[in-house]
Write a protein that holds these residues in place. Structure first.
Motif, PDB file in Angstrom:
ATOM      1  N   PHE A 147      -2.787 -10.944  -8.873  1.00 40.89           N
ATOM      2  CA  PHE A 147      -3.183  -9.806  -8.055  1.00 40.89           C
ATOM      3  C   PHE A 147      -2.143  -9.617  -6.961  1.00 40.89           C
ATOM      4  N   VAL A 148      -1.702  -8.385  -6.782  1.00 36.96           N
ATOM      5  CA  VAL A 148      -0.599  -8.082  -5.870  1.00 36.96           C
ATOM      6  C   VAL A 148      -1.033  -6.962  -4.929  1.00 36.96           C
ATOM      7  N   ASP A 149      -0.719  -7.124  -3.632  1.00 34.50           N
ATOM      8  CA  ASP A 149      -1.055  -6.075  -2.675  1.00 34.50           C
ATOM      9  C   ASP A 149       0.062  -5.025  -2.608  1.00 34.50           C
ATOM     10  N   SER A 150      -0.103  -4.050  -1.745  1.00 37.63           N
ATOM     11  CA  SER A 150       0.840  -2.924  -1.671  1.00 37.63           C
ATOM     12  C   SER A 150       2.237  -3.337  -1.217  1.00 37.63           C
ATOM     13  N   ASN A 151       2.367  -4.509  -0.597  1.00 37.90           N
ATOM     14  CA  ASN A 151       3.672  -5.001  -0.144  1.00 37.90           C
ATOM     15  C   ASN A 151       4.312  -5.983  -1.121  1.00 37.90           C
ATOM     16  N   GLY A 152       3.694  -6.164  -2.278  1.00 37.04           N
ATOM     17  CA  GLY A 152       4.254  -7.085  -3.263  1.00 37.04           C
ATOM     18  C   GLY A 152       3.849  -8.538  -3.074  1.00 37.04           C
TER      19      GLY A 152
END
Length: 180
Positions: free
Chosen positions: A151-156
């Motif tokens: 799982f990756v957030d909007s900032n990588g």
């Protein structure tokens, strides 16, 4: 003869169940290794299975991206694709799924891309599936088995815990928890 066939069939069912629960071993057989920057997805520039350019900017604008690492050789990966395709169509605007075809040797691997396209079409999957570039291939060398989902957030940034095996319910739990 009938009894032998039944025993063989039951053995195959048991073996398939183990595969579904645990996933397929990664093709390269490398053991998982922790890297110094394991909490960040690497910057990349590659193509999806249709040949469109994709970069790490795919994560921007989404609170969470489900990254499903799968292989065209992996029965559990293929079997979970229809469910992932349905889920992708139902996701809220701030979430998405992308796939990484881990057995592709790079962006120019036409043979693996063609196999992936057939699998994705049969499963009615519309989300982006990329062929790994060198940086993503290096990242994948730390993956023990497929499917593995991160799982990756909007900032990588890699968030939450990775899930090894075809466990869509667990993927959904993590997304729900993160979007609260």
């Amino acid at each position: 003869m009938h009894k032998l066939f039944r025993i063989l069939l039951l053995s195959m069912v048991a073996f398939s169940s183990i595969f579904l629960a645990t996933g397929c071993s990664a093709e390269n057989g490398k053991a998982a290794q922790e890297t110094a920057n394991s909490n960040k997805f690497p910057a990349f520039q590659t193509v999806d299975v249709a040949g469109n350019t994709v970069t790490q900017d795919i994560f921007k604008g989404k609170k969470i991206t489900v990254v499903n690492i799968w292989g065209t050789f992996c029965p559990p990966c293929i079997e979970e694709m229809p469910e992932l395709g349905r889920w992708a169509r139902e996701m809220p605007q701030d979430a998405q799924i992308i796939g990484i075809v881990c057995d592709a040797s790079g962006p120019s691997d036409k043979e693996t891309a063609a196999a992936a396209v057939r699998i994705l079409k049969d499963a009615n999957v519309g989300f982006v599936n990329i062929l790994p570039d060198d940086k993503v291939l290096e990242f994948l060398s730390n993956i023990e088995a497929v499917p593995t989902t991160i799982f990756v957030d909007s900032n990588g940034n890699i968030i939450g815990e990775k899930v090894i095996g075809a466990e869509v319910a667990k993927y959904k739990e993590q997304v729900k928890r993160y979007l609260k």
